[in-house]
Design an enzyme around this catalytic site. Structure first.
Site: not given
Ligand SMILES: Cc1cc2nc3c(=O)[nH]c(=O)nc-3n(C[C@H](O)[C@H](O)[C@H](O)COP(=O)(O)OP(=O)(O)OC[C@H]3O[C@@H](n4cnc5c(N)ncnc54)[C@H](O)[C@@H]3O)c2cc1C
Length: 798
Positions: A495
């Site tokens: 989220e």
């Molecule tokens: C267990 C679990 C359940 C989930 N459930 C759902 C679901 O039901 N439906 C759904 O659609 N998604 C779901 N998600 C997805 C979740 O919302 C995403 O994992 C999240 O949006 C982060 O994306 P990412 O993991 O690809 O990380 P990335 O986007 O690769 O980010 C990695 C890190 O970089 C940081 N970052 C990225 N961009 C920036 C920026 N511009 N400035 C500073 N920091 C930045 C982030 O804060 C994070 O710390 C789930 C994820 C998990 C792990």
């Protein structure tokens, strides 16, 4: 010199009271007139009169002002402000502003907060918590779920569906429970204190997902079909937004839907997608899918690139691949990837129908604006209360160097931190829920809650782990904290991952949403409306100079004369928040003025602004919560710890901002205005730390209030039941232990093996048989509570 002083005071008064410019001019004329009358008319005086005349013309005649000043600023800002993308614009328009805007104003209207009704549960909601929620918690065995089954047992799944846990937000006329946000939060909090797997399973259908989207945007037909089925769990929903190439930047998803006709000449969409991390995905019967919609053949209108759209896809639809699972840090909630290859869906599967095509991002942002403030914050508070109650008790039960762990100064620090932070978390949860139930949809506060509560919960559980030592590390059915510790990063990442939320969203959105003038200026710029821009700009300048004057006055007096609510124990905190809020408003303006559009990329600076705003908000919640609870005297250490810590951290964040601002000389002038006599606030001191930590080591109403609402049991074969039993037994035996220690000091009793000492104390009549019984019970219960599990080599590798 005296004249200069008079001028300075006059200007300061004008600025402080944001006096009308005509009055300012009139008083300056009088002042200069008196000066001229005293010293006669010299060339210098003539220059001053000319200057004053020009000043008068410039400020009082809008046409001149626009021509000489506003027009140039207008041009400058138009060039400096990068255009907002549609997704940014829609994020900015989501929800509304509330107390966050008051803090941005530099002069919060305390009545607004004080008059917010206290969040209360209805009898029906309370009965649900005391009945089905209690029963569900008793059915949950977290070790069995996470280690053996890797899923909830079938009877738990059935109970969740049968009792409509998935339909908490669905209105009664669709067969749901129609609970308030407060009830929703209390329920998730209680379940989270028993099993995060079960809490996440219940959370997802009730937070951002098909039900919420249908309620807000669905067509009548969609609502009538899906909502009753979602309420009873006949349909299990999942929401699919994230994919391999679109995580935090979800708007960049490559998933597509092309408007077309199928072989039967039905108008629909051909979908192709790849999603991952989807909670409940592997068991879902219906997917809420986000994709980019295109209409290359203009079958529904003129636009080819329609934009992000949401649709409901039954998972048995041909072309949908589903069912595989991720392993999210050994937690057993269902989570996995899914794909769609050339999946054809009829057009009326779009949530909200044709009317909502291309509005998916807005729909998501609107839903997140409130959703973020409920589920994960409730889960975090559940985890925090759970850790306080159990690890606090453990610190009283477990002895080293002949003393309970909790009595060592080194342990007092994390214990106090756990208690104080949990008080802050719970206050923020309760007050924000009350605001949501009152109809507010505060997007910035929602992001603050998501970020701050999950981050602080992480620290609380970390502190708990340090105090538990080996008993937190060795996993097994007796370990109540290890699995919680393991799964924390999930709440940090979902989220809106926390780093992004802190450094981009809280202040990034807040600076525009909550600022009294920025959004209006941006609107005037966008509409090319110089007249409106000039009007708002001059109010904005008045606001800025007022904050400069107010900052200096409140800084010099430490806001002691500021009229605020509160009683003896809270008034100073209200005053300190008011003072720091002026500083915050001043710095926010300075940063916006000097950095303009580039502020968006200054994430370190934006993060500090977020910290300052968050701490001010949390401190306001603490004060309101304390008042709502009737200002219980025994909670005073929690109140003081929470307020001092928040105010200290807000101050430190403002100081960090000063260090990061451009135009160093001006930044130093501002620092002189906001903190004219150094750094006034300190973190909680040793005596307060001691008093706060002690609250977790005794069976007191303050401890019960702090941990109220989580699942508590007294079963001897349960991981936390064992702790409850031992805690009570150890406290009951404490006076007997004191007697023995006293006798040992007076050399009436030898030291050594506790059972031999007990027998000797009994035989010498130092303690009675009943007292010996208490001591034995405490020893046995204490040993059961500190024991850890071991496994055969086969069990470990199976
Ligand atoms: C267990 C679990 C359940 C989930 N459930 C759902 C679901 O039901 N439906 C759904 O659609 N998604 C779901 N998600 C997805 C979740 O919302 C995403 O994992 C999240 O949006 C982060 O994306 P990412 O993991 O690809 O990380 P990335 O986007 O690769 O980010 C990695 C890190 O970089 C940081 N970052 C990225 N961009 C920036 C920026 N511009 N400035 C500073 N920091 C930045 C982030 O804060 C994070 O710390 C789930 C994820 C998990 C792990």
């Amino acid at each position: 010199m005296l004249w200069l002083l008079a001028l300075f005071i006059a200007l300061w008064v004008f600025f402080y009271f944001t006096t009308r410019i005509t009055w300012v001019t009139a008083v300056l004329v009088l002042l200069l007139g008196a000066y001229t009358a005293t010293y006669g008319l010299t060339q210098n005086h003539i220059n001053l009169w000319v200057g004053l005349f020009l000043f008068f013309i410039f400020l009082n005649i809008p046409f001149v002002r626009k021509l000489l000043f506003s027009r140039w600023i207008f041009k400058l800002m138009k060039g400096a402000l990068p255009p907002l993308s549609q997704t940014e614009q829609e994020a900015l328009e989501a929800g509304n502003t509330w107390w966050d805007a008051e803090l941005f104003s530099g002069n919060p209207d305390w009545k607004k907060l004080q008059n917010l009704p206290v969040a209360r549960l209805t009898d029906e909601e309370q009965a649900f918590i005391d009945g089905p929620v209690e029963t569900l918690c008793a059915m949950l065995d977290d070790w069995d779920i996470t280690n053996n089954r890797k899923d909830l047992p079938p009877e738990v799944w059935n109970y969740i569906k049968q009792q409509k846990f998935c339909g908490m937000i669905i209105p009664k006329h669709y067969g749901g429970l129609e609970f308030s946000e407060t009830a929703h939060s209390e329920i998730v909090m209680k379940i989270a204190s028993r099993s995060t797997t079960a809490a996440v399973t219940v959370m997802v259908p009730n937070s951002l997902g098909p039900a919420k989207l249908l309620l807000n945007y669905g067509t009548e037909q969609q609502k009538n079909y899906y909502l009753p089925r979602l309420a009873t769990g006949e349909e299990l929903p999942a929401f699919a937004l994230t994919g391999p190439h679109a995580g935090s930047d979800a708007g960049a998803m490559p998933d597509t839907g092309i408007i077309c006709y199928n072989a039967e000449k039905v108008l629909g969409i051909c979908l192709n997608w790849e999603k991952r991390y989807i909670t409940l995905g592997p068991v879902a019967t219906v997917l809420g899918l986000a994709f980019k919609l295109y209409d290359p053949d203009h079958l529904i209108g003129d636009r080819e690139n329609i934009g992000i759209t949401l649709a409901l896809i039954p998972t048995h639809t041909p072309g949908v691949s589903i069912g595989r699972r991720h392993n999210p840090l050994d937690s057993a909630f269902q989570n996995g990837p899914n794909w769609g290859k050339d999946v054809f869906i009829p057009i009326d599967w779009i949530i909200g129908g044709l009317e909502q095509t291309g509005k998916g991002w807005k729909m998501l942002m609107q839903s997140l604006a409130t959703g973020r403030a409920i589920s994960l914050p409730a889960l975090s508070v559940g985890a925090a209360k759970f850790t306080c109650r159990n690890t606090g008790a453990y610190a009283r039960i477990r002895k080293q160097f002949n003393l309970p762990l909790g009595e060592f100064e080194g342990i007092e620090e994390p214990l106090a931190r756990m208690a104080g932070e949990t008080y802050i978390l719970n206050a923020a949860r309760k007050v924000t829920n009350a605001a949501l139930d009152n109809g507010e949809k505060p997007a910035v506060i929602s992001a603050i809650l998501k970020y701050e509560l999950t981050e602080r919960m992480r620290r609380i559980v970390n502190d708990g782990m340090d105090i538990q030592g080996g008993s937190g590390i060795c996993l097994g059915p007796r370990n109540y904290l290890g699995r919680l510790y393991q799964v924390i990063p999930v709440s940090i990442t979902v989220e809106g991952a926390n780093i992004l939320t802190r450094t981009m969203m809280i202040f990034g959105q807040g600076a525009i949403r909550c600022h009294p003038y920025i959004q209006k200026e941006m609107a005037a710029l966008q509409q090319n409306d110089l007249r409106q821009f000039d009007k708002v700009l001059f109010r904005h300048i008045g606001f800025f100079v007022h904050n400069m004057a107010a900052g200096l006055w409140l800084g010099l007096t430490d806001a002691r004369f500021k009229i605020v609510p509160g009683k003896r124990d809270t008034r100073r905190y209200y005053q300190q928040i008011a003072r720091l809020s002026v500083g915050f408003a001043l710095l926010a303006d300075f940063a916006l003025l000097t950095l303009g559009g580039t502020l968006k990329r200054k994430e370190r600076l934006s993060g500090c602004f977020a910290d300052a705003l968050s701490n001010l908000y949390l401190c306001c919640c603490v004060l309101k919560h304390y008042q709502d609870q009737g200002c219980p005297k025994e909670d005073a250490p929690l109140l003081h710890w929470a307020c001092r810590q928040s105010i200290y951290r807000a101050q430190q964040s403002l100081l960090a901002i000063f260090r990061k601002l451009p135009l160093r000389l001006l930044a130093w002038v501002l620092r002189g205005l906001v903190f004219p006599i150094g750094k006034p606030y300190l973190p909680p001191g040793d005596s307060l730390t001691h008093k706060t930590a002690k609250l977790l080591l005794a069976d007191t109403p303050a401890r019960d209030r702090l941990t109220y609402g989580i699942y508590i049991n007294n079963k001897a074969d349960d991981a936390t039941g064992r702790i409850e039993i031992a805690f009570k037994a150890v406290l009951a035996a404490a006076p007997v232990e004191a007697k023995i220690r006293q006798a040992q000091k007076q050399k009436q009793l030898a030291k050594g093996d506790p059972f031999r000492v007990l027998a000797e104390a009994l035989s010498k009549g130092i303690i009675t048989q009943t007292e010996a019984g208490l001591l034995t019970a405490a020893e046995q219960a204490g040993f059961a509570a500190i024991s850890v599990d071991d496994f055969s080599p086969e069990e470990v590798t199976s």
